[in-house]
Scaffold this active site. Structure first.
Site, mmCIF file in Angstrom:
data_model
loop_
_atom_site.group_PDB
_atom_site.id
_atom_site.type_symbol
_atom_site.label_atom_id
_atom_site.label_comp_id
_atom_site.label_asym_id
_atom_site.label_seq_id
_atom_site.Cartn_x
_atom_site.Cartn_y
_atom_site.Cartn_z
ATOM 1 N N CYS A 41 32.230 37.102 15.053
ATOM 2 C CA CYS A 41 32.580 35.738 15.480
ATOM 3 C C CYS A 41 33.832 35.224 14.768
ATOM 4 O O CYS A 41 33.874 35.147 13.533
ATOM 5 C CB CYS A 41 31.390 34.824 15.185
ATOM 6 S SG CYS A 41 31.638 33.108 15.644
ATOM 7 N N MET A 96 40.145 26.390 17.864
ATOM 8 C CA MET A 96 39.676 26.468 16.477
ATOM 9 C C MET A 96 40.233 27.719 15.799
ATOM 10 O O MET A 96 40.081 28.821 16.305
ATOM 11 C CB MET A 96 38.152 26.500 16.425
ATOM 12 C CG MET A 96 37.494 25.189 16.730
ATOM 13 S SD MET A 96 35.670 25.326 16.714
ATOM 14 C CE MET A 96 35.350 25.502 18.466
ATOM 15 N N SER A 140 39.037 28.486 23.810
ATOM 16 C CA SER A 140 39.246 29.685 22.999
ATOM 17 C C SER A 140 40.359 30.592 23.497
ATOM 18 O O SER A 140 40.774 31.512 22.794
ATOM 19 C CB SER A 140 37.947 30.497 22.954
ATOM 20 O OG SER A 140 37.649 31.002 24.250
ATOM 21 N N GLY A 141 40.815 30.370 24.726
ATOM 22 C CA GLY A 141 41.758 31.291 25.339
ATOM 23 C C GLY A 141 41.070 32.294 26.239
ATOM 24 O O GLY A 141 41.711 33.184 26.800
ATOM 25 N N CYS A 197 27.808 30.702 12.731
ATOM 26 C CA CYS A 197 29.062 30.120 13.208
ATOM 27 C C CYS A 197 28.780 28.905 14.102
ATOM 28 O O CYS A 197 29.435 27.869 13.991
ATOM 29 C CB CYS A 197 29.833 31.182 13.986
ATOM 30 S SG CYS A 197 31.488 30.678 14.397
#
Length: 376
Positions: free
Chosen positions: A205, A33, A9-10, A108
């Site tokens: 999210c 994503m 995700s970083g 999510c």
């Protein structure tokens, strides 16, 4: 060598998860994503990033690239924008429009991180997917996989993973579930991972920080109405729109006068009335039972009679002792051993036996003295 596709995700959690997987001998492929497009999704009001040189999502991708380069793993970028809109966001908006308070993180995980993402991973012959969630999983040959709370009680995220089924769980790894957040930060520092000191993401999210009231106006017209003291029926103020408030909320009511603080205790959607009361121990906030629908039970066998366990009715809430029984395949009636405050329709109930997460569902109806609390 087994292949693991990791949601990168970083952030620091997924970065350390990537390192742990490599150290354990897996072939690791990172996937960033992309699930939200502000321009495509009319995300204008309440968006603090409209005039930014680079949006937070693009910055996260750049950080994920730096992490992948630092750890020597491949990084791919995959879009699930349509899936997120169809299976997460439309439900989220519909529930708010009904005056309920849904949990987008649970949706999510169910539909994106452990469905669309898992499908993608299987399409490139991965053995497992992995995420940076604070949870643990035990895999057993010819038996159920078991999900356990993360060892860091302050960060445990099994509440948000309660909708995972056996196939999803059996295909998943949680590499940092045995670590505390400080240990994750420390390891990232020792490894000189570029995002070691990056602050944790917050907000909705995959959407991020928003002025929530303004953000909802992009999708639901705001309609002000009466704020009524449920104890005596007197109007004590005006609300800005039922969808902006949740049961038990104290801040932002803007009701003056003497006495204890005011709290939200209910909503009458048809007449656009928000019910409030004074004092957080007030009887109106307490209930003794609930019906939970859309239940996902993680063990393959459901209890066939009354079953004692614990439950959380919101994230970070302490465990409540309860007794449950299945009314049908996907519906549970929960009896609280002691009254519980601010159990809210639309939110999630998640069940546990010790550290084992048993699953969860959506709070549909709430009861007191055997009667449904219709104002909730």
């Amino acid at each position: 060598m087994e292949r693991v596709v990791l949601g990168l995700s970083g952030g620091v959690d997924s970065a350390v998860a990537a390192y742990v997987l490599k150290k354990q001998g897996y072939e690791v492929i990172g996937v960033f994503m992309r699930n939200w497009d502000s321009s495509l999704n009319n995300d204008i009001l309440g968006n603090p990033n409209n005039d930014a040189d680079i949006c937070p999502q693009e910055q996260d991708y750049n950080d994920a690239k730096k992490v992948a380069e630092h750890l020597g793993i491949e990084l791919r970028r995959v879009d699930f924008i349509k899936e997120y809109w169809d299976y997460v966001f439309t439900y989220f908006v519909d529930e708010y429009a009904k005056g309920r308070t849904p949990n987008p993180d649970i949706l999510c995980n169910k539909h994106i991180k452990f469905k669309a993402f898992l499908d993608y991973a299987k399409s490139i012959d991965a053995n497992y997917i992995a995420t940076g969630h604070y949870a643990r999983v035990e895999h057993h040959e010819n038996a159920d996989s078991i999900m356990l709370r993360g060892v860091d009680n302050n960060k445990d995220q099994t509440y948000f993973l309660c909708q995972l089924n056996q196939f999803q769980l059996q295909s998943s790894l949680f590499p940092i579930g045995n670590m505390t957040k400080p240990e994750v930060r420390q390891l990232a520092e020792e490894l000189n991972i570029p995002v070691a000191h990056k602050k944790d993401s917050t907000g909705i999210c995959f959407i991020g920080e928003r002025d929530f009231r303004e953000f909802l106006k992009n999708y639901i017209p705001a309609k002000s109405g009466k704020m009524v003291n449920i104890a005596d029926g007197k109007v004590v103020g005006e609300h800005q729109g039922i969808m902006y408030y949740t049961i038990g909320q104290r801040k932002g009511l803007n009701i003056g006068g003497a006495g204890d603080a005011w709290f939200v205790v209910g909503k009458e959607y048809e007449n656009n009335i928000l019910y409030v009361c004074q004092g957080d121990s007030n009887q109106w906030l307490m209930s003794e039972g609930a019906i939970i629908t859309d239940v996902n039970w993680i063990p393959s066998q459901k209890p066939d009679k009354e079953y004692d366990c614990t439950a959380k009715f919101r994230y970070r809430q302490k465990d409540n002792d309860v007794s449950i029984h299945f009314m049908d395949e996907n519906t549970i009636y929960v009896t609280f051993k002691k009254p519980v405050k601010a159990v809210t329709p639309g939110q999630a109930a998640v069940f546990y036996q010790g550290d084992v997460c048993l699953g969860g569902g959506t709070i549909d109806k709430v009861y007191k003295n055997g009667k449904e609390l219709t104002y909730l």
